[in-house]
Design an enzyme around this catalytic site. Sequence first.
Site, PDB file in Angstrom:
ATOM      1  N   ASP A  30      21.972 -45.241  21.279  1.00 34.67           N
ATOM      2  CA  ASP A  30      21.710 -44.412  22.440  1.00 34.67           C
ATOM      3  C   ASP A  30      20.199 -44.169  22.469  1.00 34.67           C
ATOM      4  O   ASP A  30      19.505 -44.399  21.464  1.00 34.67           O
ATOM      5  CB  ASP A  30      22.485 -43.094  22.292  1.00 34.67           C
ATOM      6  CG  ASP A  30      22.252 -42.140  23.445  1.00 34.67           C
ATOM      7  OD1 ASP A  30      22.076 -42.618  24.582  1.00 34.67           O
ATOM      8  OD2 ASP A  30      22.240 -40.920  23.212  1.00 34.67           O
ATOM      9  N   ASP A  32      18.361 -41.109  24.323  1.00 31.11           N
ATOM     10  CA  ASP A  32      17.939 -39.712  24.294  1.00 31.11           C
ATOM     11  C   ASP A  32      18.434 -38.988  23.046  1.00 31.11           C
ATOM     12  O   ASP A  32      19.618 -39.041  22.704  1.00 31.11           O
ATOM     13  CB  ASP A  32      18.458 -38.989  25.534  1.00 31.11           C
ATOM     14  CG  ASP A  32      17.905 -39.600  26.808  1.00 31.11           C
ATOM     15  OD1 ASP A  32      16.784 -39.254  27.186  1.00 31.11           O
ATOM     16  OD2 ASP A  32      18.597 -40.451  27.404  1.00 31.11           O
ATOM     17  N   LYS A 163      29.445 -47.980  28.063  1.00 31.42           N
ATOM     18  CA  LYS A 163      28.781 -48.401  26.824  1.00 31.42           C
ATOM     19  C   LYS A 163      29.673 -49.320  25.999  1.00 31.42           C
ATOM     20  O   LYS A 163      29.192 -50.278  25.380  1.00 31.42           O
ATOM     21  CB  LYS A 163      28.328 -47.183  26.023  1.00 31.42           C
ATOM     22  CG  LYS A 163      27.197 -46.412  26.689  1.00 31.42           C
ATOM     23  CD  LYS A 163      26.566 -45.398  25.768  1.00 31.42           C
ATOM     24  CE  LYS A 163      25.388 -44.699  26.430  1.00 31.42           C
ATOM     25  NZ  LYS A 163      24.663 -43.799  25.516  1.00 31.42           N
TER      26      LYS A 163
END
Length: 232
Positions: A30, A32, A163
């Site tokens: 990921d 952030d 995802k």
Amino acid sequence: MNDNKQEKNINDNTKDEKKPCSKRKIILFDLDSTLIDCEVIDELGRLNNVEKEVEQITKDAMDGKLEFEQALEKRVQLLKGLSEKQILEFLESIQLMNGAKETLFKLKENGYITGVVSGGFTFATERIKDVLNLDYQFANELVYKDGKLTGEVIKNVSSKLAKGEILTKIAEKENIDLKDTVVVGDGANDISMFNIAGLGIAFCAKPILKDRADYCIDEKDLSNILKILKIE
């Protein structure tokens, strides 16, 4: 998910079916609060004086209280009018997560295919891909008109399954079995890739993701991943 599955800290020596091994050759992160030490959309909200509104929507999404696609639309609408110049200036200020450079260098050195898949935006993932020499980047695209955000977004990573679907496509392209993949993330929109990856590492994560992880790292230092993967 098996309710009897116990959360393991990086120092936990408990044996598990998903024991890390050198065979795994894909790792997806990921963006952030994982590869970088901030939430990009929250920072953009601050620039547009809607910080509190955006942060609350982000929190609800990461805690699994709000569908991510809906949360994305609501937050991007709040960013309407922000200039491209402001965004590019912000991009220069983004800080990598502690240990990111060392970790990605070691992973590449050990033959891993690397990537970032984010519910955030391509202006950030493209930059991080270049900085960390990643193989793949996937994110959503902000829409501009006359140099300012329109409040619209091209949604490439917006559904709760996105995802996981991206991980599957990369594994197929690289001819690597899903059991030989590793994923790292911190929030609810990472669940779909955690559900299918060979190994899931929750990094300073929300409880909803920790419950689905094989290992949990609670220190803001990505180099702890190397310990889990037994890379020196």
